[in-house]
Design a protein around this motif. Structure first.
Motif, mmCIF file in Angstrom:
data_model
loop_
_atom_site.group_PDB
_atom_site.id
_atom_site.type_symbol
_atom_site.label_atom_id
_atom_site.label_comp_id
_atom_site.label_asym_id
_atom_site.label_seq_id
_atom_site.Cartn_x
_atom_site.Cartn_y
_atom_site.Cartn_z
ATOM 1 N N LYS A 16 0.847 -1.186 0.000
ATOM 2 C CA LYS A 16 0.000 0.000 0.000
ATOM 3 C C LYS A 16 0.887 1.242 0.000
ATOM 4 C CE LYS A 16 -3.882 -2.058 2.547
ATOM 5 N NZ LYS A 16 -4.719 -1.984 3.783
ATOM 6 N N VAL A 17 0.490 2.250 -0.768
ATOM 7 C CA VAL A 17 1.243 3.505 -0.824
ATOM 8 C C VAL A 17 0.482 4.583 -0.055
ATOM 9 C CG1 VAL A 17 2.161 5.322 -2.314
ATOM 10 C CG2 VAL A 17 2.275 2.934 -3.062
ATOM 11 N N VAL A 18 1.118 5.122 0.962
ATOM 12 C CA VAL A 18 0.546 6.250 1.695
ATOM 13 C C VAL A 18 0.700 7.481 0.813
ATOM 14 C CG1 VAL A 18 0.714 7.679 3.763
ATOM 15 C CG2 VAL A 18 1.134 5.213 3.906
ATOM 16 N N ARG A 19 -0.380 8.227 0.624
ATOM 17 C CA ARG A 19 -0.302 9.394 -0.255
ATOM 18 C C ARG A 19 0.689 10.417 0.297
ATOM 19 N NH1 ARG A 19 -2.594 13.981 1.571
ATOM 20 N NH2 ARG A 19 -4.037 13.813 3.335
ATOM 21 N N PRO A 20 1.281 11.226 -0.587
ATOM 22 C CA PRO A 20 2.214 12.259 -0.132
ATOM 23 C C PRO A 20 1.575 13.173 0.912
ATOM 24 C CG PRO A 20 2.291 12.039 -2.520
ATOM 25 C CD PRO A 20 1.147 11.193 -2.056
ATOM 26 N N GLY A 21 2.231 13.307 2.045
ATOM 27 C CA GLY A 21 1.711 14.146 3.121
ATOM 28 C C GLY A 21 0.582 13.516 3.901
ATOM 29 N N GLY A 22 0.219 12.284 3.574
ATOM 30 C CA GLY A 22 -0.899 11.619 4.229
ATOM 31 C C GLY A 22 -0.483 10.824 5.449
ATOM 32 N N LEU A 23 -1.466 10.271 6.147
ATOM 33 C CA LEU A 23 -1.229 9.457 7.332
ATOM 34 C C LEU A 23 -1.491 7.988 7.002
ATOM 35 C CD1 LEU A 23 -3.069 11.672 9.986
ATOM 36 C CD2 LEU A 23 -0.593 11.477 9.633
ATOM 37 N N PRO A 24 -0.766 7.081 7.641
ATOM 38 C CA PRO A 24 -0.970 5.652 7.392
ATOM 39 C C PRO A 24 -2.417 5.199 7.576
ATOM 40 C CG PRO A 24 1.053 5.985 8.605
ATOM 41 C CD PRO A 24 0.377 7.325 8.537
ATOM 42 N N ILE A 25 -3.137 5.815 8.522
ATOM 43 C CA ILE A 25 -4.496 5.366 8.809
ATOM 44 C C ILE A 25 -5.411 5.556 7.600
ATOM 45 C CG2 ILE A 25 -5.338 7.542 9.750
ATOM 46 C CD1 ILE A 25 -6.056 3.958 11.031
ATOM 47 N N GLU A 26 -5.045 6.455 6.680
ATOM 48 C CA GLU A 26 -5.831 6.636 5.460
ATOM 49 C C GLU A 26 -5.819 5.365 4.611
ATOM 50 O OE1 GLU A 26 -4.457 10.088 3.378
ATOM 51 O OE2 GLU A 26 -4.493 11.336 5.172
ATOM 52 N N GLN A 27 -4.778 4.556 4.789
ATOM 53 C CA GLN A 27 -4.681 3.271 4.102
ATOM 54 C C GLN A 27 -5.094 2.119 5.014
ATOM 55 O OE1 GLN A 27 -3.949 2.582 0.908
ATOM 56 N NE2 GLN A 27 -3.767 4.743 0.405
ATOM 57 N N GLY A 28 -5.677 2.473 6.167
ATOM 58 C CA GLY A 28 -6.113 1.439 7.101
ATOM 59 C C GLY A 28 -4.972 0.783 7.844
ATOM 60 N N VAL A 29 -3.873 1.535 8.052
ATOM 61 C CA VAL A 29 -2.660 0.982 8.660
ATOM 62 C C VAL A 29 -2.231 1.832 9.858
ATOM 63 C CG1 VAL A 29 -0.231 0.379 8.293
ATOM 64 C CG2 VAL A 29 -1.879 0.086 6.427
ATOM 65 N N ALA A 30 -1.720 1.183 10.900
ATOM 66 C CA ALA A 30 -1.086 1.867 12.031
ATOM 67 C C ALA A 30 0.230 1.158 12.328
ATOM 68 C CB ALA A 30 -1.984 1.858 13.262
ATOM 69 N N VAL A 31 1.277 1.932 12.574
ATOM 70 C CA VAL A 31 2.619 1.375 12.786
ATOM 71 C C VAL A 31 3.075 1.670 14.209
ATOM 72 C CG1 VAL A 31 5.016 1.346 11.980
ATOM 73 C CG2 VAL A 31 3.152 1.753 10.342
ATOM 74 N N PHE A 32 3.651 0.647 14.855
ATOM 75 C CA PHE A 32 4.112 0.783 16.239
ATOM 76 C C PHE A 32 5.571 0.334 16.340
ATOM 77 C CE2 PHE A 32 -0.421 0.122 16.293
ATOM 78 C CZ PHE A 32 -0.885 1.071 17.197
ATOM 79 N N ASN A 33 6.322 1.048 17.143
ATOM 80 C CA ASN A 33 7.712 0.745 17.428
ATOM 81 C C ASN A 33 7.804 -0.426 18.424
ATOM 82 O OD1 ASN A 33 9.912 1.265 19.539
ATOM 83 N ND2 ASN A 33 10.595 2.672 17.944
ATOM 84 N N VAL A 34 8.818 -1.260 18.316
ATOM 85 C CA VAL A 34 8.976 -2.425 19.199
ATOM 86 C C VAL A 34 9.030 -2.014 20.667
ATOM 87 C CG1 VAL A 34 10.572 -4.255 19.922
ATOM 88 C CG2 VAL A 34 10.079 -3.926 17.496
ATOM 89 N N GLU A 35 9.868 -1.033 20.990
ATOM 90 C CA GLU A 35 9.988 -0.615 22.390
ATOM 91 C C GLU A 35 8.698 0.019 22.894
ATOM 92 O OE1 GLU A 35 13.088 1.785 25.357
ATOM 93 O OE2 GLU A 35 13.256 2.035 23.192
ATOM 94 N N THR A 36 7.974 0.691 21.994
ATOM 95 C CA THR A 36 6.685 1.269 22.357
ATOM 96 C C THR A 36 5.717 0.188 22.818
ATOM 97 O OG1 THR A 36 6.983 3.053 20.748
ATOM 98 C CG2 THR A 36 4.742 2.643 21.524
ATOM 99 N N VAL A 37 5.658 -0.909 22.065
ATOM 100 C CA VAL A 37 4.744 -2.003 22.419
ATOM 101 C C VAL A 37 5.198 -2.675 23.707
ATOM 102 C CG1 VAL A 37 3.786 -4.221 21.668
ATOM 103 C CG2 VAL A 37 3.999 -2.341 20.039
ATOM 104 N N TYR A 38 6.514 -2.783 23.913
ATOM 105 C CA TYR A 38 6.995 -3.349 25.170
ATOM 106 C C TYR A 38 6.620 -2.443 26.341
ATOM 107 C CZ TYR A 38 9.988 -5.275 28.789
ATOM 108 O OH TYR A 38 10.441 -5.813 29.958
#
Length: 447
Positions: A126-148
């Motif tokens: 999936k390509v996130v549009r220029p200047g867009g947010l991942p959630i527009e593509q139905g995606v959320a990204v989390f860092n490993v240490e964040t989840v820990y």
């Protein structure tokens, strides 16, 4: 656990992205997120803490990742990890069988594999549009240490009071340590033994996107690494250049080879960022095509253009960052544009991490930095109230107050904000609108 309950736990316990800009994690919870991605790409050269943490706590992190997925109703959970991290992959394979919605997204050893937009494309196409947010593509990204950190908050009622930091390069014993938030960079570096170079410079963060800092700076929730480098190292020299001189050098010798654009990760995903055209327009003061300047707002500042691509040693990233900051200061926002289709040439224009490290004279520093989570005694911490995107937390303690480790010392402000907590037991010795200083009884007695 429902999304509202989880969101409250994350906000109150100060969970933010443990790297980058520190986006508050609770704000990423969204019922439109069909795919969650756990980022273990370890984007920058020399950094190891994410793969180390995920290998050691594979069960805890995957379990929490699964819980977050359930809370938002995600259909798919992907762990983005480089194929080279075999030990971590083995640990994950021993766990993910119990979670059918979890899969591995294996990545090549290239830079910048951990860039959010690049990572999303690599594991979902999936390509996130220029200047867009991942959630527009139905995606959320989390860092490993964040989840820990989320695991610790949910299961141990432990807020973010410490941070993993890799201390590498010109030190006796490269190491990844866990230090209280607010510990100075100098104290953190001492945990790696002696410094092995004269006139050392502390480069905070990864070598591509980090910055030169002083030893007195405090560790924050987003401090991932400290590189101790000699003053004459090319990374240090590059950072210390003046933009006024960079612009004159570009006017004198930019040959419009377009290598900076050809290897630009965002351009390869169809975003309208063209560093070579910007260099020509900026140096010639040519404003006939204003979009060339406006499109600098789509730059991710990964640094490839100036640290790897340019054979003349010019600084497109630095100059574009200055223009981008000026546009934002004047209230300009990125225009709504669509990405062009991704071309087949993208696969042949990825930058291997091995070649990048060689180009940056970092290969000799590519050594193991073992994870050491021993308790580090600290007598004084300076805890910043703004360690995240959004409004700074509001201090709720005053000078002379006794506090205990884990106690909230600043509550979330209105809007996007999270709580801040004491990282050691002690007495509050100073409070401002920017920070809180806490000292132990021993530290105060030693004055």
């Amino acid at each position: 656990m429902d999304m509202k309950e989880l969101s409250n736990i994350l906000q109150q316990n100060g969970i933010v992205g443990a790297g980058g800009a520190g986006f508050p994690t609770y704000a990423k919870l969204n019922e439109n997120a069909e795919t969650l991605i756990l980022n273990c790409a370890e984007c920058e050269p020399l950094l190891r803490l994410h793969r180390q943490l995920l290998e050691k706590y594979a069960q805890e992190i995957v379990e929490t990742f699964h819980l977050i997925g359930q809370a938002v109703g995600a259909k798919e959970l992907v762990i983005g990890i480089k194929k080279a991290y075999t030990k971590t992959i083995d640990a994950l394979n021993g766990v993910i069988g119990a979670y059918p919605e979890v899969r591995l997204g294996l990545l090549d050893e290239v830079y910048p594999a951990g860039d959010e937009v690049v990572l999303i494309y690599e594991v979902t196409k999936k390509v996130v549009r220029p200047g867009g947010l991942p959630i527009e593509q139905g995606v959320a990204v989390f860092n490993v240490e964040t989840v820990y950190n989320a695991y610790r908050a949910i299961n141990q009622s432990t807020p973010v009071v410490d941070k993993l930091v890799s201390v590498v390069a010109e030190v006796d014993h490269p190491v990844t340590v866990r230090v209280p938030i607010g510990t100075t960079i100098e104290e953190t570096v001492k945990l790696a033994g002696g410094i092995t170079t004269k006139n050392p410079v502390y480069f905070i963060g990864g070598p591509m996107m980090g910055f030169i800092g002083s030893g007195s700076l405090p560790v924050t929730k987003t401090t991932n690494a400290v590189l101790v480098l000699p003053e004459e190292h090319l990374i240090i020299q590059k950072k210390r250049k003046k933009t006024s001189i960079d612009l004159k050098r570009a006017a004198a010798c930019c040959c419009q080879c377009s290598m900076c654009t050809d290897l630009c990760p965002r351009n390869r995903l169809g975003h309208p960022i063209q560093p070579h055209l910007f260099m020509r327009a900026a140096t010639c003061k040519d404003v006939q095509e204003p979009n060339i300047f406006v499109n600098t707002m789509f730059c991710s500042s990964c640094g490839l253009c100036e640290m790897y691509s340019c054979m003349q040693g010019l600084s497109p990233r630095t100059l574009m960052a200055e223009y981008k900051a000026g546009l934002r200061a004047n209230g300009l926002r990125p225009p709504q544009v669509e990405a062009k289709p991704v071309g087949p040439e993208r696969e042949y224009r990825k930058v291997p991490m091995e070649r990048l490290m060689a180009r940056l004279d970092l290969t000799k520093y590519n050594k193991e930095a073992p994870l050491d989570e021993s308790v580090v005694p600290v007598s004084k911490v300076k805890i910043m109230l703004s360690q995240h995107i959004g409004a700074p937390a509001a201090a709720i303690v005053k000078q002379g107050d006794k506090v205990t480790k884990g106690q909230m010392i600043a509550e979330p402000a209105k809007g996007l904000s999270v709580g801040i907590h004491a990282s050691i037991d002690g007495v509050v010795s100073e409070v401002t609108d920017k920070y809180v200083i806490i000292e132990t009884q021993e530290g105060r007695a030693g004055k």
